[in-house]
Design a protein around this motif. Structure first.
Motif, PDB file in Angstrom:
ATOM      1  N   GLY A 172      25.976 -17.484  25.580  1.00  0.00           N
ATOM      2  CA  GLY A 172      27.160 -17.973  26.285  1.00  0.00           C
ATOM      3  C   GLY A 172      27.172 -19.482  26.404  1.00  0.00           C
ATOM      4  O   GLY A 172      28.216 -20.122  26.266  1.00  0.00           O
ATOM      5  N   GLN A 173      26.007 -20.071  26.647  1.00  0.00           N
ATOM      6  CA  GLN A 173      25.922 -21.529  26.724  1.00  0.00           C
ATOM      7  C   GLN A 173      26.286 -22.159  25.383  1.00  0.00           C
ATOM      8  O   GLN A 173      26.986 -23.169  25.333  1.00  0.00           O
ATOM      9  N   ILE A 184      30.191 -24.996  21.931  1.00  0.00           N
ATOM     10  CA  ILE A 184      31.060 -25.010  20.747  1.00  0.00           C
ATOM     11  C   ILE A 184      32.515 -25.174  21.157  1.00  0.00           C
ATOM     12  O   ILE A 184      33.279 -25.919  20.530  1.00  0.00           O
ATOM     13  N   SER A 185      32.912 -24.509  22.245  1.00  0.00           N
ATOM     14  CA  SER A 185      34.290 -24.626  22.729  1.00  0.00           C
ATOM     15  C   SER A 185      34.621 -26.054  23.120  1.00  0.00           C
ATOM     16  O   SER A 185      35.689 -26.571  22.775  1.00  0.00           O
ATOM     17  N   VAL A 186      33.711 -26.710  23.826  1.00  0.00           N
ATOM     18  CA  VAL A 186      33.953 -28.099  24.246  1.00  0.00           C
ATOM     19  C   VAL A 186      34.067 -29.010  23.029  1.00  0.00           C
ATOM     20  O   VAL A 186      34.965 -29.855  22.955  1.00  0.00           O
ATOM     21  N   ILE A 242      37.479 -32.129  19.275  1.00  0.00           N
ATOM     22  CA  ILE A 242      37.980 -32.345  17.913  1.00  0.00           C
ATOM     23  C   ILE A 242      39.494 -32.169  17.865  1.00  0.00           C
ATOM     24  O   ILE A 242      40.201 -32.958  17.251  1.00  0.00           O
ATOM     25  N   SER A 243      39.988 -31.133  18.550  1.00  0.00           N
ATOM     26  CA  SER A 243      41.440 -30.905  18.546  1.00  0.00           C
ATOM     27  C   SER A 243      42.169 -32.028  19.277  1.00  0.00           C
ATOM     28  O   SER A 243      43.295 -32.372  18.925  1.00  0.00           O
ATOM     29  N   LEU A 244      41.531 -32.616  20.268  1.00  0.00           N
ATOM     30  CA  LEU A 244      42.146 -33.724  20.999  1.00  0.00           C
ATOM     31  C   LEU A 244      42.315 -34.952  20.113  1.00  0.00           C
ATOM     32  O   LEU A 244      43.355 -35.617  20.136  1.00  0.00           O
ATOM     33  N   LEU A 274      40.624 -22.054  17.923  1.00  0.00           N
ATOM     34  CA  LEU A 274      39.232 -21.619  17.820  1.00  0.00           C
ATOM     35  C   LEU A 274      38.481 -21.830  19.134  1.00  0.00           C
ATOM     36  O   LEU A 274      37.673 -20.985  19.545  1.00  0.00           O
ATOM     37  N   ALA A 275      38.746 -22.941  19.805  1.00  0.00           N
ATOM     38  CA  ALA A 275      38.105 -23.214  21.093  1.00  0.00           C
ATOM     39  C   ALA A 275      38.507 -22.163  22.122  1.00  0.00           C
ATOM     40  O   ALA A 275      37.665 -21.648  22.877  1.00  0.00           O
ATOM     41  N   LEU A 276      39.794 -21.833  22.160  1.00  0.00           N
ATOM     42  CA  LEU A 276      40.249 -20.798  23.098  1.00  0.00           C
ATOM     43  C   LEU A 276      39.637 -19.443  22.774  1.00  0.00           C
ATOM     44  O   LEU A 276      39.295 -18.668  23.669  1.00  0.00           O
TER      45      LEU A 276
END
Length: 131
Positions: free
Chosen positions: A19-20, A25-27, A32-34, A44-46
């Motif tokens: 989970g960590q 990876i989400s952050v 990257i998307s920002l 992908l982050a969501l």
């Protein structure tokens, strides 16, 4: 309110090492998307976050535990391979590393000895290589 949250989370799996990693990876994907303004990274982050929250809220504790164990074993094998490659790189000036032609066992021989006959310690096969 605190007691309601505790009652809701009782019997749920919770957070673990996998989970960590998923949250990390989400952050990274969100950052990257920002900067790139590409929606695929945001989606992908969501997805990573959604899967992580699914794992946290899951009541299938044994299945989530098995997933985490597989991840930990994979991470351990990766670390062992990395450390082995680092050791080979450190010893590259002193030793040659060869694989046995029959059993693929790695054999370490000193450099600068000319053409030598190497005996595999595992299967006792002899092969000739230049050191």
């Amino acid at each position: 309110m605190k007691q309601k949250i505790q009652r809701f989370l009782a019997g749920r799996y919770g957070a673990d090492q996998l989970g960590q990693l998923l949250m990390g990876i989400s952050v990274v994907l969100l950052l990257i998307s920002l900067f790139t303004r590409l929606d695929i990274f945001y989606i992908l982050a969501l997805g990573c976050m959604g899967y992580e929250y699914y794992r946290i809220m899951s009541r299938h504790i044994e299945q989530r535990y098995q997933e985490n164990q597989k991840f930990i074993n994979w991470r351990y094998r990766l670390a062992v391979k990395w450390n082995r490659k680092k050791e080979h790189f450190k010893q590259r000036k002193i030793y040659h590393f060869y694989k046995c032609p029959s059993c693929q066992q790695k054999v370490r021989v000193p450099r600068g000895k000319g053409k030598i006959c190497i005996t595999c310690p595992k299967c006792r096969t002899e092969f000739i290589k230049k050191s």
